[in-house]
Write an enzyme that holds these catalytic residues in place. Structure first.
Site, mmCIF file in Angstrom:
data_model
loop_
_atom_site.group_PDB
_atom_site.id
_atom_site.type_symbol
_atom_site.label_atom_id
_atom_site.label_comp_id
_atom_site.label_asym_id
_atom_site.label_seq_id
_atom_site.Cartn_x
_atom_site.Cartn_y
_atom_site.Cartn_z
ATOM 1 N N HIS A 159 46.129 33.900 -12.568
ATOM 2 C CA HIS A 159 45.674 35.189 -13.140
ATOM 3 C C HIS A 159 44.226 35.102 -13.608
ATOM 4 C CE1 HIS A 159 50.022 36.286 -13.389
ATOM 5 N NE2 HIS A 159 50.133 34.994 -13.666
ATOM 6 N N SER A 286 16.113 37.693 -6.253
ATOM 7 C CA SER A 286 16.052 39.132 -6.473
ATOM 8 C C SER A 286 14.602 39.570 -6.368
ATOM 9 C CB SER A 286 16.608 39.453 -7.858
ATOM 10 O OG SER A 286 16.088 40.689 -8.320
ATOM 11 N N LYS A 292 16.738 35.219 -10.917
ATOM 12 C CA LYS A 292 18.003 35.272 -10.181
ATOM 13 C C LYS A 292 18.090 34.300 -9.020
ATOM 14 C CE LYS A 292 21.082 37.731 -10.408
ATOM 15 N NZ LYS A 292 21.514 39.111 -10.276
ATOM 16 N N GLU A 299 28.864 35.527 -0.684
ATOM 17 C CA GLU A 299 29.197 36.955 -0.722
ATOM 18 C C GLU A 299 29.371 37.524 0.685
ATOM 19 O OE1 GLU A 299 27.011 39.072 -4.254
ATOM 20 O OE2 GLU A 299 25.739 37.489 -3.462
#
Ligand code: ARG
Length: 467
Positions: A159, A286, A292, A299
């Site tokens: 979970h 970024s 970043k 992804e």
């Protein structure tokens, strides 16, 4: 006799297809990748035609020579593909006719329906081998990474809540198992492809005395004992697209596995976890935020799984409701399939490279796994060892957790008198449960994360992947 339509099937037509129809119906822009298989199939087919006396040995030799020259042209990028010739089959046959008069006999006792079925079966064998190699490369990187970090512990999650401690190696080996099933699935698809469809003709075979077993043997469609395997029903042979569905399903499942792995990598590389650092070469920055470092490769692995799932869906819908046998709809089977193949191959390469450059951050892992609550279940087992029924033990430890929370103390620091109030079987030594080395060593059964077990599993996979 001049024909108004120059297409191979143009005899009964008074006009050729409209320009728009040609653009709509051509498949050569995508099925040209079947050329090596189409040529191998035509060589075996013409060898068989000579074997049964439908063409002469000289005609066969001329056809073979012409096909070899075409193969060389294609390889060299010199072959001119023409959409007016519809597909890979007719492009190659047309080019052959320009070189060799005997080419006009090549299509004897053959239809594009069994020809494309043959090309695809040869393609599936090769694609499954390529995908299998890519998947095994990912497994190898994972096993290496696991072996180097057998001592690094992290919380295991259910979970997405901290559950119990595991070694990071155990977690990585879970991925190796998942991918191992994918490897087997693709091996199964390759095995299912190993039956020769040629000879089914358009739908009902041929009246000519062909030798299907000869072609099957020549192309390697043989069982373990070397016996030729041929499809047993000509109608099923040209209608069947199960291999497409199986391959796309195997690719979709592998893609979903990659996606789940990617999701873990994304979480682990966030500041909240910091279990790993992903390689710069597979991350991007970024344009606005200078600090970043985004896990784009992971992804995209997660994102591309959507395509793999979608391609399976496309193929299922394509086949559903088609009457027996071949229907031109089936030409649409190739783009989604090729996309699944190509997508999965590059995903495997990217995942392997990303993992190969990933750095485990032991200090962050140690800090996370130091949470004593991860061993609450071990404390329940401690009570069970002292004769307490598990349900009662579970309840008692739950009460102890609640008590610790109330006192604002880490679980092992709950005073002994409080623990005694909760259950008399909390003897003085109960805090000794909170020792990770002990906890891990105790999980010694097969499939559990004790260091000895993990070492064994690493050795097992090393051996399997060396074959
Ligand atoms: N390009 C076609 C396909 O991929 C080959 C088979 C064509 N057969 C036919 N009867 N038109 O489906």
């Amino acid at each position: 006799m001049a024909k108004p339509s120059q297409a191979t099937w143009g005899g009964r037509f008074s006009s050729g297809p409209a320009e728009l129809m040609l653009r709509f119906s051509e498949s050569v822009t995508f099925d040209r990748r079947l050329a090596p298989f189409d040529i191998a199939g035509s060589k075996a087919h013409s060898a068989m035609l000579a074997h049964v006396g439908l063409i002469t040995a000289a005609e066969r030799n001329a056809i073979h020579k012409g096909l070899d020259a075409i193969a060389a042209d294609i390889l060299a990028g010199k072959f001119v593909w023409d959409v007016k010739l519809e597909d890979v089959h007719m492009n190659i046959e047309h080019a052959l006719k320009q070189r060799v008069p005997a080419a006009a006999k090549l299509h004897t006792a053959r239809s594009r329906n069994d020809q494309v079925a043959l090309d695809m079966r040869l393609y599936f064998k090769s694609a499954c081998a390529e995908v299998g190699a890519g998947l095994r490369a990912v497994q190898r990187v994972l096993v290496e990474l696991a072996d180097r970090h057998r001592e690094v512990l992290i919380p295991g999650y259910t979970h997405l809540q901290r559950a119990q401690p595991v070694s990071i190696a155990h977690h990585l080996l879970a991925w190796v198992e998942m991918i191992g099933r994918d490897v087997r699935r693709f091996a199964d698809v390759a095995e299912h492809a190993n039956i020769c469809p040629l000879g089914a003709g358009a739908i009902a075979g041929t009246t000519l005395p062909i030798d299907r077993e000869f072609v099957a043997t020549a192309l390697g469609f043989v069982d373990a004992k070397g016996r030729p395997q041929v499809t047993p029903n000509s109608m099923d042979t040209v209608a069947d697209r199960d291999l497409f569905l199986e391959f796309a399903a195997a690719a979709a499942i592998a893609g979903v596995h990659f996606s789940r792995i990617a999701e873990d990598l994304i979480l682990w590389s966030s500041a909240e976890f910091r279990f790993i650092d992903l390689p710069d070469a597979f991350c991007t920055g970024s344009s606005l935020m200078p600090q970043k470092k985004n896990p784009d490769a992971a992804e995209l692995l997660r994102g591309k799984s959507g395509r793999l799932v979608g391609n399976l869906q496309t193929l299922l819908v394509l086949v559903k409701g088609l009457p027996m046998t071949y229907n031109r709809d089936l030409q649409e089977d190739k783009p989604p399939l090729f996309d699944s193949h190509d997508t999965l191959v590059i995903c495997a390469d990217v995942l392997a490279a990303t993992l190969a450059g990933a750095k485990v951050i032991p200090a962050a892992c140690a800090a996370a796994v130091a949470d004593p609550l991860l061993l609450a279940t071990d404390l329940a087992d401690y009570l069970v060892d002292r004769g307490v029924p598990f349900r009662d033990a579970h309840h008692a430890v739950g009460a102890l957790v609640k008590c610790a929370e109330g006192l604002g103390l880490p679980l092992p620091q709950v005073p002994q008198d409080e623990a005694q109030k909760i259950h008399k079987e909390f003897a003085k030594d109960w805090p000794s449960v909170f020792d990770l080395d002990r906890a891990m060593a105790a999980r010694r059964g097969t499939g559990m994360p004790s260091p000895a077990q993990v070492k064994k599993q690493v050795a097992r996979w090393r051996k399997a992947l060396a074959e």
